[in-house]
Design a protein around this motif. Structure first.
Motif, short mmCIF file in Angstrom:
data_model
loop_
_atom_site.label_atom_id
_atom_site.label_comp_id
_atom_site.label_asym_id
_atom_site.label_seq_id
_atom_site.Cartn_x
_atom_site.Cartn_y
_atom_site.Cartn_z
N GLU A 230 26.28 1.67 23.98
CA GLU A 230 26.99 0.81 25.03
C GLU A 230 27.45 -0.69 23.65
OE1 GLU A 230 25.66 2.15 29.27
OE2 GLU A 230 25.15 0.51 28.02
N ILE A 231 26.41 -0.43 23.07
CA ILE A 231 26.72 -1.84 22.25
C ILE A 231 27.55 -1.80 20.89
CG2 ILE A 231 25.19 -2.57 19.80
CD1 ILE A 231 22.23 -2.51 21.66
N VAL A 232 27.38 -0.44 20.80
CA VAL A 232 29.06 -0.21 19.88
C VAL A 232 30.21 0.02 20.30
CG1 VAL A 232 29.74 1.95 18.21
CG2 VAL A 232 27.16 1.32 18.68
N THR A 253 26.03 -5.80 14.40
CA THR A 253 25.22 -5.84 16.13
C THR A 253 24.36 -4.48 15.32
OG1 THR A 253 27.80 -4.82 15.56
CG2 THR A 253 26.26 -2.26 16.31
N LEU A 254 23.62 -4.96 14.12
CA LEU A 254 22.45 -4.41 13.66
C LEU A 254 21.35 -5.42 14.49
CD1 LEU A 254 22.59 -2.69 10.63
CD2 LEU A 254 22.39 -1.86 11.73
N ASP A 255 21.09 -6.18 14.17
CA ASP A 255 20.32 -7.39 15.12
C ASP A 255 20.41 -7.32 16.17
OD1 ASP A 255 19.86 -8.28 12.44
OD2 ASP A 255 21.41 -10.21 12.07
N TRP A 256 21.83 -7.00 16.67
CA TRP A 256 21.35 -6.89 18.54
C TRP A 256 20.89 -6.02 19.10
CZ3 TRP A 256 25.86 -6.19 22.66
CH2 TRP A 256 25.39 -7.09 23.46
N ALA A 257 21.33 -5.14 18.35
CA ALA A 257 20.14 -3.90 18.66
C ALA A 257 18.79 -3.91 18.30
CB ALA A 257 21.01 -2.34 17.53
N ALA A 259 17.26 -6.78 18.53
CA ALA A 259 16.35 -7.21 19.50
C ALA A 259 16.32 -6.97 20.87
CB ALA A 259 17.90 -9.11 19.89
N LEU A 260 17.66 -6.04 21.03
CA LEU A 260 17.12 -5.79 22.65
C LEU A 260 16.58 -4.52 23.17
CD1 LEU A 260 21.11 -5.11 23.51
CD2 LEU A 260 19.32 -6.94 24.27
N THR A 261 16.76 -3.53 21.44
CA THR A 261 14.92 -2.67 21.22
C THR A 261 13.57 -3.51 21.95
OG1 THR A 261 16.44 -1.90 20.91
CG2 THR A 261 14.45 -0.74 20.15
N GLU A 262 14.11 -4.60 20.51
CA GLU A 262 12.61 -4.67 21.56
C GLU A 262 11.81 -5.83 22.20
OE1 GLU A 262 9.91 -6.01 18.56
OE2 GLU A 262 11.09 -4.75 16.93
N LEU A 263 13.39 -5.97 23.12
CA LEU A 263 12.78 -6.23 24.37
C LEU A 263 13.00 -5.58 25.85
CD1 LEU A 263 15.50 -9.45 24.26
CD2 LEU A 263 13.25 -9.85 24.37
N ASN A 264 12.73 -4.30 25.14
CA ASN A 264 12.53 -2.72 25.50
C ASN A 264 14.07 -2.44 26.94
OD1 ASN A 264 10.18 -2.48 24.44
ND2 ASN A 264 9.80 -3.98 25.74
N GLU A 265 14.93 -3.20 26.29
CA GLU A 265 16.17 -2.02 26.88
C GLU A 265 16.83 -1.16 26.83
OE1 GLU A 265 17.62 -4.76 30.10
OE2 GLU A 265 16.03 -6.07 28.89
N LEU A 266 16.94 -0.59 27.53
CA LEU A 266 17.20 0.72 27.93
C LEU A 266 19.11 1.28 28.03
CD1 LEU A 266 14.46 2.42 29.41
CD2 LEU A 266 14.51 2.78 26.90
N ALA A 267 19.39 0.06 28.20
CA ALA A 267 21.13 0.56 28.64
C ALA A 267 21.33 -1.67 28.94
CB ALA A 267 21.30 0.50 30.07
N LEU A 268 22.81 -1.32 28.40
CA LEU A 268 23.31 -3.52 27.92
C LEU A 268 23.35 -4.05 29.85
CD1 LEU A 268 24.14 -5.05 25.86
CD2 LEU A 268 26.37 -4.06 26.45
N ALA A 273 22.06 -9.55 28.04
CA ALA A 273 22.80 -9.45 26.83
C ALA A 273 23.82 -10.86 27.05
CB ALA A 273 24.78 -8.82 28.01
N SER A 274 24.11 -11.16 28.34
CA SER A 274 23.95 -12.72 28.03
C SER A 274 23.60 -13.35 27.04
CB SER A 274 24.74 -13.32 29.33
OG SER A 274 25.21 -14.68 29.24
N ASP A 275 22.17 -13.39 28.32
CA ASP A 275 21.25 -14.72 27.41
C ASP A 275 20.84 -13.90 25.37
OD1 ASP A 275 20.62 -15.92 29.35
OD2 ASP A 275 18.90 -13.82 30.06
N THR A 276 21.47 -12.77 24.73
CA THR A 276 21.24 -13.03 23.31
C THR A 276 22.41 -12.51 22.92
OG1 THR A 276 21.16 -10.63 24.17
CG2 THR A 276 19.06 -11.40 24.54
N LEU A 277 23.53 -13.73 23.32
CA LEU A 277 24.56 -13.33 22.67
C LEU A 277 24.72 -14.04 20.87
CD1 LEU A 277 27.81 -13.76 25.04
CD2 LEU A 277 27.42 -11.77 23.50
N GLY A 278 24.31 -14.77 21.50
CA GLY A 278 23.64 -15.51 19.92
C GLY A 278 23.67 -15.07 18.76
#
Length: 318
Positions: A230-232, A253-257, A259-268, A273-278
């Motif tokens: 979903e990130i890609v 893209t790698l940074d976002w993936a 970051a979201l993995t560090e936040l234990n996200e399993l899907a977008l 996503a809005s909070d981490t757009l930066g």
């Protein structure tokens, strides 16, 4: 391969692809082809493309997989010969002069030869790249050449054409074996044709979805499969349909993936996503353009397309 025995240069395009893959770089065949030719022909490789598409990484991977030293010249406005090539150790030269005067040795010619000796030469990246090494010729990365002034471009012509530099006090210093030269530019300005003619050229574009998915899986193996897909898809959609000031590169893209993995996200998730757009976008105008209803619509479209693709798979399909 030992630390002081360099690896052989790849003998084919497929071997070049395998070499890059061994270093964790997912390349397409066009890039592998021009890189293979650059290595076999001993010609500099000029890589042009948007920031964050992986140009610099190519030089790093080459140095690692070939067992060579990586010498990096980071270009910037005002870069000159003293920072890029060499300068004299003036403090040490003054000490030498005072010692000579104290001992009564004031012969001008002898003193000049003494202080303009390699003992007092401070070698910068260009000069280091021309030095012999037990590891073999180094990988010489001239990074973001478009940030340097045109006058520095003109200086590089001698280096790229003849693998040599001229130091007025010492003469011409020439490499016994030419270094592997990689030049990169983000195309913030045009580079002169005279320099480009001395190189092989390749435009490094944003990867397609399949290759970007492979890159994220390779570089962020801890990311959930659904999150990665979903990130890609989201990033590919931004590049294709959104009029952004700066499109996200593979690095973002790698940074976002990550970051979201560090936040234990399993899907977008739209809110996360809005909070981490930066992490993905680096300009506030771009963030505001995407954030809100537009972001939610993109995520919803991705989910619908994913569900439709799953519905079209044959029973028992992977």
């Amino acid at each position: 391969m030992t630390d002081d025995v360099p690896a052989e240069l790849p003998a084919s395009i497929d071997a070049t692809l395998a070499l890059l893959d061994a270093g964790g770089y997912v390349a397409d065949r066009a890039l592998a082809t021009v890189l293979h030719l650059s290595l076999r022909m001993g010609r500099p490789l000029f890589l042009e493309g948007e920031a964050g598409v992986g140009k610099t990484e190519i030089a790093k991977v080459l140095a690692t997989t070939l067992g060579r030293d990586l010498i990096r010249l980071q270009c910037y406005e005002g870069l000159d010969i003293s920072a890029a090539v060499y300068e004299w150790n003036y403090a040490a030269q003054m000490v030498e002069i005072r010692v000579a005067e104290a001992s009564g040795d004031t012969d001008h010619a002898t003193l000049s030869r003494s202080i303009f000796d390699e003992r007092f030469l401070i070698k910068r990246p260009v000069l280091k790249a021309l030095e012999p090494s037990l590891k073999g010729p180094p990988v010489f990365l001239i990074d973001e050449l478009d940030r340097a002034d045109e006058a520095f471009e003109a200086f590089l012509l001698e280096v790229l054409s003849d693998n040599q530099v001229t130091i007025p006090e010492l003469g011409t210093i020439r490499a016994a074996e030419p270094p592997i030269v990689i030049l990169t530019t983000n195309r913030t300005r045009e580079i002169h044709d005279a320099l480009k003619r001395r190189c092989l050229y390749h435009w490094v574009d944003y990867p397609d979805a399949e290759r970007e998915l492979a890159i994220v899986r390779r570089k962020v193996p801890g990311a959930a499969d659904r999150l990665t897909a979903e990130i890609v898809a989201f990033v590919q959609r931004l590049r294709a349909s959104e009029d952004l000031f700066k499109q996200p590169g593979v690095a973002e893209t790698l940074d976002w993936a990550t970051a979201l993995t560090e936040l234990n996200e399993l899907a977008l998730d739209p809110d996360m996503a809005s909070d981490t757009l930066g992490v993905l976008l680096k300009y506030q105008d771009d963030i505001e353009r995407v954030r809100g209803s537009r972001l939610r619509q993109i995520v919803e479209d991705i989910r619908k397309e994913g569900a439709r693709d799953l519905g079209q798979r044959p029973a028992g399909g992977a």
